[in-house]
Design an enzyme around this catalytic site. Structure first.
Site, PDB file in Angstrom:
ATOM      1  N   ALA A  60     -48.630  65.750 -59.183  1.00 41.89           N
ATOM      2  CA  ALA A  60     -47.354  65.024 -59.115  1.00 41.89           C
ATOM      3  C   ALA A  60     -47.491  63.896 -58.103  1.00 41.89           C
ATOM      4  O   ALA A  60     -48.317  63.971 -57.188  1.00 41.89           O
ATOM      5  CB  ALA A  60     -46.254  65.985 -58.690  1.00 41.89           C
ATOM      6  N   GLY A  99     -50.150  69.384 -60.084  1.00 45.21           N
ATOM      7  CA  GLY A  99     -49.594  69.105 -61.410  1.00 45.21           C
ATOM      8  C   GLY A  99     -50.669  68.702 -62.412  1.00 45.21           C
ATOM      9  O   GLY A  99     -50.500  68.894 -63.622  1.00 45.21           O
ATOM     10  N   GLU A 102     -51.940  71.857 -63.657  1.00 44.36           N
ATOM     11  CA  GLU A 102     -50.866  72.471 -64.460  1.00 44.36           C
ATOM     12  C   GLU A 102     -50.782  71.810 -65.839  1.00 44.36           C
ATOM     13  O   GLU A 102     -50.562  72.480 -66.842  1.00 44.36           O
ATOM     14  CB  GLU A 102     -49.538  72.350 -63.709  1.00 44.36           C
ATOM     15  CG  GLU A 102     -49.521  73.232 -62.456  1.00 44.36           C
ATOM     16  CD  GLU A 102     -48.269  73.040 -61.623  1.00 44.36           C
ATOM     17  OE1 GLU A 102     -48.078  71.914 -61.122  1.00 44.36           O
ATOM     18  OE2 GLU A 102     -47.498  73.991 -61.477  1.00 44.36           O
ATOM     19  N   GLU A 122     -50.684  72.706 -53.772  1.00 44.34           N
ATOM     20  CA  GLU A 122     -49.282  72.471 -53.417  1.00 44.34           C
ATOM     21  C   GLU A 122     -48.905  73.129 -52.105  1.00 44.34           C
ATOM     22  O   GLU A 122     -48.108  72.590 -51.330  1.00 44.34           O
ATOM     23  CB  GLU A 122     -48.354  72.990 -54.530  1.00 44.34           C
ATOM     24  CG  GLU A 122     -48.298  72.118 -55.771  1.00 44.34           C
ATOM     25  CD  GLU A 122     -49.383  72.420 -56.791  1.00 44.34           C
ATOM     26  OE1 GLU A 122     -50.390  73.076 -56.422  1.00 44.34           O
ATOM     27  OE2 GLU A 122     -49.237  72.008 -57.941  1.00 44.34           O
TER      28      GLU A 122
HETATM   29  C1  3H9 Z   1     -47.653  68.746 -57.213  1.00 38.61           C
HETATM   30  O1  3H9 Z   1     -48.465  68.458 -58.076  1.00 38.61           O
HETATM   31  C2  3H9 Z   1     -46.373  69.485 -57.478  1.00 38.61           C
HETATM   32  C3  3H9 Z   1     -46.333  70.155 -58.808  1.00 38.61           C
HETATM   33  O2  3H9 Z   1     -46.992  71.405 -58.762  1.00 38.61           O
HETATM   34  C4  3H9 Z   1     -44.941  70.513 -59.208  1.00 38.61           C
HETATM   35  C5  3H9 Z   1     -43.960  69.406 -59.350  1.00 38.61           C
HETATM   36  C6  3H9 Z   1     -42.669  69.887 -59.991  1.00 38.61           C
HETATM   37  N1  3H9 Z   1     -49.448  61.411 -55.119  1.00 38.61           N
HETATM   38  O3  3H9 Z   1     -56.990  61.163 -50.389  1.00 38.61           O
HETATM   39  P1  3H9 Z   1     -57.383  59.775 -50.729  1.00 38.61           P
HETATM   40  C7  3H9 Z   1     -52.999  58.606 -52.740  1.00 38.61           C
HETATM   41  S1  3H9 Z   1     -47.857  68.269 -55.627  1.00 38.61           S
HETATM   42  C8  3H9 Z   1     -49.368  60.186 -54.593  1.00 38.61           C
HETATM   43  O4  3H9 Z   1     -57.594  58.812 -49.652  1.00 38.61           O
HETATM   44  P2  3H9 Z   1     -59.822  60.799 -51.844  1.00 38.61           P
HETATM   45  C9  3H9 Z   1     -53.288  58.713 -51.274  1.00 38.61           C
HETATM   46  O5  3H9 Z   1     -52.102  58.688 -50.516  1.00 38.61           O
HETATM   47  C10 3H9 Z   1     -49.350  67.323 -55.638  1.00 38.61           C
HETATM   48  N2  3H9 Z   1     -50.394  59.571 -53.960  1.00 38.61           N
HETATM   49  O6  3H9 Z   1     -58.647  59.759 -51.710  1.00 38.61           O
HETATM   50  C11 3H9 Z   1     -54.125  57.476 -51.064  1.00 38.61           C
HETATM   51  O7  3H9 Z   1     -53.254  56.385 -51.009  1.00 38.61           O
HETATM   52  P3  3H9 Z   1     -53.524  55.148 -50.040  1.00 38.61           P
HETATM   53  C12 3H9 Z   1     -50.532  68.189 -55.655  1.00 38.61           C
HETATM   54  C13 3H9 Z   1     -51.540  60.230 -53.898  1.00 38.61           C
HETATM   55  O8  3H9 Z   1     -60.693  60.280 -52.909  1.00 38.61           O
HETATM   56  C14 3H9 Z   1     -54.922  57.371 -52.352  1.00 38.61           C
HETATM   57  O9  3H9 Z   1     -54.200  58.125 -53.314  1.00 38.61           O
HETATM   58  N3  3H9 Z   1     -51.734  67.387 -55.510  1.00 38.61           N
HETATM   59  C15 3H9 Z   1     -51.693  61.510 -54.430  1.00 38.61           C
HETATM   60  O10 3H9 Z   1     -60.400  61.107 -50.513  1.00 38.61           O
HETATM   61  C16 3H9 Z   1     -56.322  57.911 -52.257  1.00 38.61           C
HETATM   62  O11 3H9 Z   1     -56.254  59.234 -51.718  1.00 38.61           O
HETATM   63  C17 3H9 Z   1     -52.374  67.253 -54.335  1.00 38.61           C
HETATM   64  O12 3H9 Z   1     -52.010  67.862 -53.357  1.00 38.61           O
HETATM   65  C18 3H9 Z   1     -50.588  62.102 -55.083  1.00 38.61           C
HETATM   66  N4  3H9 Z   1     -50.656  63.325 -55.642  1.00 38.61           N
HETATM   67  O13 3H9 Z   1     -59.152  62.155 -52.355  1.00 38.61           O
HETATM   68  C19 3H9 Z   1     -53.568  66.335 -54.314  1.00 38.61           C
HETATM   69  N5  3H9 Z   1     -52.952  61.931 -54.198  1.00 38.61           N
HETATM   70  O14 3H9 Z   1     -54.755  54.520 -50.574  1.00 38.61           O
HETATM   71  C20 3H9 Z   1     -53.421  65.358 -53.184  1.00 38.61           C
HETATM   72  C21 3H9 Z   1     -53.553  60.924 -53.539  1.00 38.61           C
HETATM   73  O15 3H9 Z   1     -52.298  54.340 -50.185  1.00 38.61           O
HETATM   74  N6  3H9 Z   1     -54.511  64.409 -53.153  1.00 38.61           N
HETATM   75  N7  3H9 Z   1     -52.711  59.907 -53.358  1.00 38.61           N
HETATM   76  O16 3H9 Z   1     -53.703  55.770 -48.697  1.00 38.61           O
HETATM   77  C22 3H9 Z   1     -55.723  64.693 -52.654  1.00 38.61           C
HETATM   78  O17 3H9 Z   1     -56.017  65.805 -52.274  1.00 38.61           O
HETATM   79  C23 3H9 Z   1     -56.721  63.589 -52.565  1.00 38.61           C
HETATM   80  O18 3H9 Z   1     -56.023  62.380 -52.542  1.00 38.61           O
HETATM   81  C24 3H9 Z   1     -57.735  63.537 -53.734  1.00 38.61           C
HETATM   82  C25 3H9 Z   1     -58.566  62.232 -53.625  1.00 38.61           C
HETATM   83  C26 3H9 Z   1     -58.682  64.755 -53.628  1.00 38.61           C
HETATM   84  C27 3H9 Z   1     -57.044  63.545 -55.066  1.00 38.61           C
END
Ligand code: 3H9
Length: 718
Positions: A60, A99, A102, A122
């Site tokens: 998400a 998500g 999911e 999450e």
């Molecule tokens: C969810 O899914 C809820 C659902 O279950 C239910 C809903 C009803 N959204 O980390 P990085 C941005 S909760 C928005 O530096 P990497 C991040 O801020 C979500 N932005 O890169 C950054 O922006 P900026 C569950 C996001 O390669 C840029 O992307 N998911 C999101 O080292 C690059 O990120 C998570 O918890 C996002 N979901 O790592 C995953 N994700 O350039 C969270 C990233 O402006 N994300 N951004 O600073 C991560 O763990 C890492 O970003 C990922 C990439 C491993 C994906």
């Protein structure tokens, strides 16, 4: 958005939302529209969902949380995919997280690239997998494995995902091609056995005991975080209720978490960590835009605990390392310790230990061709001065010279070298191969490229690197000092180590201040205070025993050290331990009588000290110093301080870091309470509110992300 194309009889839906294809409103709308189209078009017999640029989906869109969310909701979208009459295959490259996973679980098949990572993180954002993840995953892989993944949020490799049964196939080749081929092979087949929501949840016979055990475990390690508890409750629902009721429970639990302060704090931490890592934004928003230089070969000087840990971290990051220790015995011991750490680390990561990457030396001659040196000798300025003079003479021009000092003046060390612009601090935390924080300290003469290189190296070593200015104790230790001091004053006034630690641990610290001091060794601070001329032999100190430089001073720690009570390593400190080195802190009747005698000797009247006072004096004194650090331009913003405290000082992440916490408590309240304590104890240092705090309150106590606007008016070293 999502793009649609057709390959033979397979409809291909590609998520397009750089950088991680998060499921923002327009992406969800795209998926809904493209699915409808795929189901409508007769020549499309099956569907593949993939993500652009080698990333399936990061979940998400976290930036949407807390906003007025529009677009189709996730749950019905995933249900519609699962209910589709044509097979839908998820082609997972890069990541399928939250998500994103999911969404993949709503598909009928999942094919992953061998380098992909999958997970439901999450919980780390204060949430639970609430788009059906908490109900589908246990049905797919069973309760114990689902509990592990959902309550820890850990990412699994494609190989582990295959083993667990999360994915159906793993490929080393083009995942989308493999998925398209697979999708056309299953076109027309029955999907009855592929819809996970219809699966019964495999229930081990002892499911109740298992869930209770899981609840006990998460409560023990969550330190007050509520999301892990809700995650267990959601999995319990999957294990005990029909799917539709389980989804209701998932929704209820999510509703509580979604609006909680903890979720806000954890999401703040997520973005803060990324913001401080982006210290060289091209916009120049932060202080530098310099390109780091590559570091292939590094050296570490001094192989005590810190130097050994740093050497291991460098080797594990793939660098060639020269490890220097002049004392023969210490070198032998370090070799053994480093070999053990490399072996254990390699075993954990399922690779071979890279023993060939490290070379040991008694002297610094082999350092002539290294790109960067990290000095980690004993914390003694004279010794460090000598090392820097020698390094400057031996190393090739352009070698970066870094010091792991935890608080000495970087600029003074830089002055010992021919090229002071090449000198920066790299302050690691023990154990250096485990702890994720790195303070990169720039002196007034450090070149931007030297700082950029140290920051980049930290990132390569898997550290959370924060650039900080040069001052006594930098950011972390400078703020720790008033926190430790207040705790000691509280003992003088009537508290016990057990009371203070109990309150701080209930707040969420892994360890209270006294337990922590016992672990790190009371003698460390004692030596620093001795060097500063603060330690006065107690017997001769008379009335001056509790005053230094016109301020109140608590010599309690010094008195314990005088008695050889250095903490865990001597089996005695603020607590007693069954034997030296043992970790189990037990209340010590000796210490209680010692405190009573001390108070009597100094005519101190014991008061009843309540939990609120312990918490406020310890935390607000620390926060007050944080404001001073911002005022002095030593940290770029409150996020930098918060990341340091959450990553290196066990500040509970679900409380967002000290500066975020202050903004949640309310700056007016923090100011008011500091004023109150300062009035009550005018001679106690660090209780007088600093001017930035007053200024912020006068500006209407803006939220933490707006502090910079007030700070802009202040001088900055950055
Ligand atoms: C969810 O899914 C809820 C659902 O279950 C239910 C809903 C009803 N959204 O980390 P990085 C941005 S909760 C928005 O530096 P990497 C991040 O801020 C979500 N932005 O890169 C950054 O922006 P900026 C569950 C996001 O390669 C840029 O992307 N998911 C999101 O080292 C690059 O990120 C998570 O918890 C996002 N979901 O790592 C995953 N994700 O350039 C969270 C990233 O402006 N994300 N951004 O600073 C991560 O763990 C890492 O970003 C990922 C990439 C491993 C994906």
């Amino acid at each position: 958005m999502a793009q649609f194309s057709v390959s033979g009889s397979v409809g291909l839906i590609t998520l397009q939302n750089a950088p991680v294809n998060a499921l923002s409103a327009w992406v969800r709308q795209g998926i809904v529209d493209m699915m409808e189209r795929a189901l409508r078009e007769p020549e499309v017999k099956s569907v593949v969902i993939c993500g652009q640029k080698g990333t399936f989906c990061g979940g998400a869109d976290i930036k949407e949380f807390g906003t007025n969310m529009t677009g189709p909701p996730l749950i019905p979208m995933i249900h519609a995919i699962e209910a589709a009459a044509k097979p839908v295959v998820a082609a997972i490259e890069g990541v399928a997280l939250g998500g994103g996973l999911e969404l993949a679980l709503g598909c009928h098949y999942r094919i992953a690239h061998s380098k992909a990572k999958l997970g439901l993180p999450e919980v780390t954002l204060g949430l639970l997998p609430a788009a059906g993840g908490s109900q589908r995953l246990p049905r797919l892989i069973g309760v114990p494995a689902a509990l592990d993944l959902i309550t820890t949020g850990r990412h699994v490799t494609a190989a582990e995902a295959l083993l667990l049964g999360i994915v159906d196939q793993v490929t080393d080749h083009n995942t989308v091609d493999a998925a398209v081929k697979f999708a056309s092979s299953v076109a027309g087949q029955s999907l009855d056995a592929r819809r996970i929501s219809t699966f019964p949840c495999p229930r081990p016979a002892d499911v109740d005991a298992l869930l209770e055990g899981a609840m006990w475990k998460v409560r023990r390690i969550a330190r007050g975080a509520i999301a892990p508890v809700a995650c267990v409750q959601a999995v319990r629902a999957a294990a005990t209720l029909p799917y539709a009721q389980g989804m209701e429970r998932e929704k209820e639990l999510m509703a509580t978490l979604f609006t909680s302060g903890q979720a806000r704090a954890l999401q703040y931490c997520f973005f803060a960590q990324r913001a401080v890592g982006r210290w060289s934004m091209p916009s120049g928003d932060r202080w530098d835009t310099s390109e780091p230089r590559p570091v292939h070969k590094a050296a570490v000087i001094g192989l005590g605990t810190m130097g050994s840990g740093i050497s291991v971290a460098l080797v594990q990051a793939g660098l060639s390392v020269v490890a220097v220790e002049t004392h023969e015995k210490q070198l032998m011991e370090a070799k053994q310790a480093i070999t053990g750490m490399l072996e254990r680390g390699a075993k954990r990561r399922g690779v071979k230990p890279a023993f060939d990457k490290i070379r040991y030396s008694h002297n610094i001659q082999p350092l002539a061709d290294v790109d960067l040196v990290i000095e980690a000798v004993f914390e003694d300025m004279a010794l460090k001065e000598k090392v820097f003079q020698q390094l400057s003479a031996v190393c090739k021009p352009g070698t970066y010279l870094c010091t792991n000092t935890s608080g000495l003046d970087i600029d003074h060390l830089a002055a010992q070298t021919r090229n002071p612009e090449l000198v920066v601090g790299m302050h690691f935390f023990a154990p250096a191969h485990v702890m994720e924080l790195l303070e990169v300290v720039y002196g007034p003469r450090s070149s931007p490229q030297a700082v950029a290189t140290a920051m980049q190296l930290g990132k390569k070593m898997g550290k959370v690197s924060v650039a900080v200015g040069n001052c006594r104790g930098f950011v972390g230790n400078r703020m720790l000092k008033p926190y430790l001091e207040q705790a000691s004053f509280l003992l003088e006034e009537g508290a016990t180590p057990e009371l203070v630690d109990g309150v701080l641990e209930e707040f969420g610290f892994a360890m209270g201040v006294f337990r922590m001091s016992d672990l790190s060794g009371l003698d460390v601070g004692w030596r620093v205070r001795q060097a500063d001329g603060l330690v006065v032999p107690h017997a001769t100190a008379g009335r001056q025993a509790r005053v230094r430089r016109g301020c109140r001073y608590s010599p309690l720690g010094d008195l314990l050290c005088e008695q050889g009570r250095f903490g865990q390593k001597t089996g005695r400190g603020w607590y007693r331990y069954d034997k030296p080195g043992s970790h189990l802190a037990k209340p010590d009747p000796w210490l209680h009588s010692f405190l009573e005698e001390y108070r009597a000797r100094h005519g101190l009247v014991v008061r009843r000290i309540d939990h609120q006072e312990v918490l406020e004096r310890c935390l607000y004194a620390l926060i007050n110093e944080g404001f001073r650090i911002l005022e002095d331009g030593i940290a770029a913003g409150p996020e930098d301080i918060d990341v340091i405290y959450v990553s290196g000082y066990s500040w509970p992440r679900h409380r967002g870091g000290p500066m975020f916490y202050a903004s949640i408590v309310g700056l007016t309240k923090v100011l008011e309470r500091l004023e109150h304590y300062h009035r009550a104890h005018p001679d106690v240092p660090n209780l007088q509110p600093c001017s930035l705090l007053r200024k912020l309150v006068a500006s209407g106590s803006p939220p933490v992300n707006k502090w910079r606007e007030v700070m802009k008016t202040l001088h900055s070293q950055l």
